[in-house]
Scaffold this motif. Structure first.
Motif, PDB file in Angstrom:
ATOM      1  N   LEU A 135      18.222  53.059  73.098  1.00  0.00           N
ATOM      2  CA  LEU A 135      19.150  54.096  73.571  1.00  0.00           C
ATOM      3  C   LEU A 135      18.416  55.385  73.923  1.00  0.00           C
ATOM      4  O   LEU A 135      18.741  56.047  74.913  1.00  0.00           O
ATOM      5  N   ASN A 136      17.427  55.735  73.104  1.00  0.00           N
ATOM      6  CA  ASN A 136      16.668  56.963  73.352  1.00  0.00           C
ATOM      7  C   ASN A 136      15.731  56.834  74.543  1.00  0.00           C
ATOM      8  O   ASN A 136      15.414  57.831  75.206  1.00  0.00           O
ATOM      9  N   GLY A 137      15.274  55.594  74.814  1.00  0.00           N
ATOM     10  CA  GLY A 137      14.256  55.419  75.840  1.00  0.00           C
ATOM     11  C   GLY A 137      14.736  54.843  77.153  1.00  0.00           C
ATOM     12  O   GLY A 137      13.973  54.804  78.127  1.00  0.00           O
ATOM     13  N   CYS A 138      16.000  54.412  77.222  1.00  0.00           N
ATOM     14  CA  CYS A 138      16.446  53.763  78.458  1.00  0.00           C
ATOM     15  C   CYS A 138      16.646  54.768  79.585  1.00  0.00           C
ATOM     16  O   CYS A 138      16.930  55.942  79.355  1.00  0.00           O
ATOM     17  N   THR A 139      16.475  54.287  80.801  1.00  0.00           N
ATOM     18  CA  THR A 139      16.648  55.134  81.978  1.00  0.00           C
ATOM     19  C   THR A 139      17.984  54.888  82.678  1.00  0.00           C
ATOM     20  O   THR A 139      18.431  55.701  83.482  1.00  0.00           O
ATOM     21  N   VAL A 140      18.605  53.743  82.386  1.00  0.00           N
ATOM     22  CA  VAL A 140      19.925  53.390  82.924  1.00  0.00           C
ATOM     23  C   VAL A 140      20.663  52.607  81.844  1.00  0.00           C
ATOM     24  O   VAL A 140      20.039  51.833  81.110  1.00  0.00           O
ATOM     25  N   GLU A 141      21.981  52.818  81.758  1.00  0.00           N
ATOM     26  CA  GLU A 141      22.776  51.970  80.880  1.00  0.00           C
ATOM     27  C   GLU A 141      23.849  51.268  81.694  1.00  0.00           C
ATOM     28  O   GLU A 141      24.555  51.892  82.496  1.00  0.00           O
ATOM     29  N   LEU A 142      23.943  49.959  81.502  1.00  0.00           N
ATOM     30  CA  LEU A 142      24.989  49.150  82.115  1.00  0.00           C
ATOM     31  C   LEU A 142      25.926  48.684  81.010  1.00  0.00           C
ATOM     32  O   LEU A 142      25.470  48.250  79.954  1.00  0.00           O
ATOM     33  N   VAL A 143      27.224  48.785  81.249  1.00  0.00           N
ATOM     34  CA  VAL A 143      28.210  48.455  80.220  1.00  0.00           C
ATOM     35  C   VAL A 143      29.082  47.313  80.717  1.00  0.00           C
ATOM     36  O   VAL A 143      29.758  47.442  81.742  1.00  0.00           O
ATOM     37  N   LEU A 144      29.064  46.184  80.000  1.00  0.00           N
ATOM     38  CA  LEU A 144      29.929  45.057  80.347  1.00  0.00           C
ATOM     39  C   LEU A 144      31.312  45.320  79.760  1.00  0.00           C
ATOM     40  O   LEU A 144      31.476  45.389  78.539  1.00  0.00           O
ATOM     41  N   CYS A 145      32.301  45.464  80.641  1.00  0.00           N
ATOM     42  CA  CYS A 145      33.645  45.879  80.230  1.00  0.00           C
ATOM     43  C   CYS A 145      34.660  44.762  80.462  1.00  0.00           C
ATOM     44  O   CYS A 145      34.914  44.381  81.612  1.00  0.00           O
ATOM     45  N   SER A 146      35.221  44.266  79.386  1.00  0.00           N
ATOM     46  CA  SER A 146      36.317  43.304  79.448  1.00  0.00           C
ATOM     47  C   SER A 146      37.495  43.905  78.691  1.00  0.00           C
ATOM     48  O   SER A 146      37.350  44.919  78.000  1.00  0.00           O
ATOM     49  N   PRO A 147      38.681  43.288  78.776  1.00  0.00           N
ATOM     50  CA  PRO A 147      39.803  43.794  77.982  1.00  0.00           C
ATOM     51  C   PRO A 147      39.507  43.793  76.479  1.00  0.00           C
ATOM     52  O   PRO A 147      40.107  44.561  75.735  1.00  0.00           O
ATOM     53  N   VAL A 148      38.586  42.927  76.045  1.00  0.00           N
ATOM     54  CA  VAL A 148      38.218  42.876  74.627  1.00  0.00           C
ATOM     55  C   VAL A 148      37.179  43.937  74.295  1.00  0.00           C
ATOM     56  O   VAL A 148      37.315  44.699  73.337  1.00  0.00           O
ATOM     57  N   SER A 149      36.127  44.026  75.100  1.00  0.00           N
ATOM     58  CA  SER A 149      34.996  44.894  74.749  1.00  0.00           C
ATOM     59  C   SER A 149      35.352  46.376  74.770  1.00  0.00           C
ATOM     60  O   SER A 149      34.819  47.150  73.972  1.00  0.00           O
ATOM     61  N   VAL A 150      36.248  46.790  75.661  1.00  0.00           N
ATOM     62  CA  VAL A 150      36.548  48.230  75.757  1.00  0.00           C
ATOM     63  C   VAL A 150      37.299  48.739  74.528  1.00  0.00           C
ATOM     64  O   VAL A 150      37.427  49.960  74.343  1.00  0.00           O
ATOM     65  N   LYS A 151      37.773  47.814  73.689  1.00  0.00           N
ATOM     66  CA  LYS A 151      38.459  48.220  72.461  1.00  0.00           C
ATOM     67  C   LYS A 151      37.496  48.350  71.282  1.00  0.00           C
ATOM     68  O   LYS A 151      37.909  48.771  70.197  1.00  0.00           O
ATOM     69  N   ARG A 152      36.245  47.963  71.496  1.00  0.00           N
ATOM     70  CA  ARG A 152      35.263  48.044  70.415  1.00  0.00           C
ATOM     71  C   ARG A 152      34.620  49.431  70.406  1.00  0.00           C
ATOM     72  O   ARG A 152      34.128  49.904  71.432  1.00  0.00           O
ATOM     73  N   PRO A 153      34.570  50.093  69.253  1.00  0.00           N
ATOM     74  CA  PRO A 153      34.101  51.485  69.216  1.00  0.00           C
ATOM     75  C   PRO A 153      32.654  51.677  69.637  1.00  0.00           C
ATOM     76  O   PRO A 153      32.306  52.712  70.212  1.00  0.00           O
ATOM     77  N   TRP A 154      31.784  50.691  69.356  1.00  0.00           N
ATOM     78  CA  TRP A 154      30.378  50.922  69.661  1.00  0.00           C
ATOM     79  C   TRP A 154      30.074  50.887  71.160  1.00  0.00           C
ATOM     80  O   TRP A 154      29.040  51.375  71.595  1.00  0.00           O
ATOM     81  N   ILE A 155      30.977  50.292  71.957  1.00  0.00           N
ATOM     82  CA  ILE A 155      30.776  50.330  73.403  1.00  0.00           C
ATOM     83  C   ILE A 155      30.819  51.778  73.882  1.00  0.00           C
ATOM     84  O   ILE A 155      29.965  52.237  74.636  1.00  0.00           O
ATOM     85  N   ASN A 156      31.824  52.523  73.421  1.00  0.00           N
ATOM     86  CA  ASN A 156      31.918  53.936  73.778  1.00  0.00           C
ATOM     87  C   ASN A 156      30.811  54.748  73.113  1.00  0.00           C
ATOM     88  O   ASN A 156      30.296  55.708  73.698  1.00  0.00           O
ATOM     89  N   PHE A 157      30.437  54.358  71.893  1.00  0.00           N
ATOM     90  CA  PHE A 157      29.353  55.055  71.202  1.00  0.00           C
ATOM     91  C   PHE A 157      28.045  54.927  71.973  1.00  0.00           C
ATOM     92  O   PHE A 157      27.335  55.915  72.185  1.00  0.00           O
ATOM     93  N   GLU A 158      27.727  53.710  72.394  1.00  0.00           N
ATOM     94  CA  GLU A 158      26.477  53.497  73.123  1.00  0.00           C
ATOM     95  C   GLU A 158      26.486  54.215  74.465  1.00  0.00           C
ATOM     96  O   GLU A 158      25.477  54.791  74.880  1.00  0.00           O
ATOM     97  N   ALA A 159      27.624  54.193  75.157  1.00  0.00           N
ATOM     98  CA  ALA A 159      27.716  54.895  76.436  1.00  0.00           C
ATOM     99  C   ALA A 159      27.521  56.391  76.238  1.00  0.00           C
ATOM    100  O   ALA A 159      26.824  57.060  77.008  1.00  0.00           O
ATOM    101  N   GLY A 160      28.131  56.934  75.180  1.00  0.00           N
ATOM    102  CA  GLY A 160      27.994  58.368  74.921  1.00  0.00           C
ATOM    103  C   GLY A 160      26.602  58.751  74.503  1.00  0.00           C
ATOM    104  O   GLY A 160      26.037  59.742  74.976  1.00  0.00           O
TER     105      GLY A 160
END
Length: 245
Positions: free
Chosen positions: A60-85
């Motif tokens: 997370l500290n070293g990446c230059t781009v983040e891609l987020v796989l978003c499904s109706p299930v995954s967007v309800k998981r808190p760490w998806i938003n945590f990692e994006a933030g």
């Protein structure tokens, strides 16, 4: 980890197969000049390593781009938003949500809907993502045939959403008449009287057609629909003439 540019691929464990396919597509297309970090891939996190404190934090500290796989299930998981933030909004790097399995860019929840999103099964969206990766790498955008990956993604979606589709069909049937579900469980013959509206009778018929071959059932829906609902008798006759095995 290496000194290569890191792309952080945020996803949930249930969608690891899709994530690993996408990782392979990116790394092969950029001739392994990019490392795609996938937390469910043991090549990204070694066995016995701490999940958050070491490898994921470093990625997370070293990446230059983040891609987020978003499904109706995954967007309800808190760490998806945590990692994006943690990766994107705090560090100011590109974050691209990629929708699949029934999620649409226009349906993304806050804060993911504030980002430019695409669909993982659309060539147009993938052609938008790859220049972002190339820019982070400082290279030209490779020419890529996405057709094989898209087919793999579509196949994954069919498997991943199958039981949700079945459950949705069963729920509609149950709402019309709960006795049907008991008959299905016991593999019994059931004869039902439809006293509902024509639309509900049609819904019932097509859910049985969709489930044809998945459950053994003989169903006969007899008259009883309101006289003004023309066509209900035809639906009743059609259902009664089929034996589901």
């Amino acid at each position: 980890m290496t000194d290569k540019k890191i792309v952080f691929l945020s996803h949930i464990f249930e969608e690891r197969e899709l994530a690993i396919h996408f990782k392979s597509l990116i790394e092969d297309s950029f001739l392994d000049l990019i490392d795609v970090f996938v937390s469910s891939d043991d090549r990204s996190i070694g066995l016995g390593r701490k999940w958050l404190n070491n490898d994921i934090t470093h990625a997370l500290n070293g990446c230059t781009v983040e891609l987020v796989l978003c499904s109706p299930v995954s967007v309800k998981r808190p760490w998806i938003n945590f990692e994006a933030g943690a990766a994107g909004w705090i560090r100011g790097i590109p974050v691209v949500p990629l929708c699949h399995s029934g999620m649409e860019p226009g349906k993304l929840p806050v804060p993911l809907n504030l980002l430019q999103a695409g669909k993982l099964t659309e060539t147009f969206s993938l052609k938008f993502v790859f220049p972002v990766l190339a820019n982070a790498l400082g290279s030209r955008t490779p020419r890529v045939d996405f057709s094989a990956f898209i087919q793999n993604a579509v196949d994954f979606e069919k498997k991943y959403t199958f039981w949700n589709s079945c459950n949705s069909a069963f729920q509609i049937i149950n709402n019309i008449n709960p006795q049907i579900i008991d008959a299905l469980r016991n593999q019994n013959v059931v004869s039902l009287t439809c006293s509902r509206t024509r639309d509900q009778a049609v819904q019932l018929f097509w859910r049985f057609v969709w489930l044809l071959g998945r459950v053994p059932l003989m169903c006969s829906v007899l008259g009883g629909c309101a006289a003004e609902n023309r066509g209900a008798d035809a639906v009743s006759t059609a259902i009664g003439s089929h034996k589901y095995e």
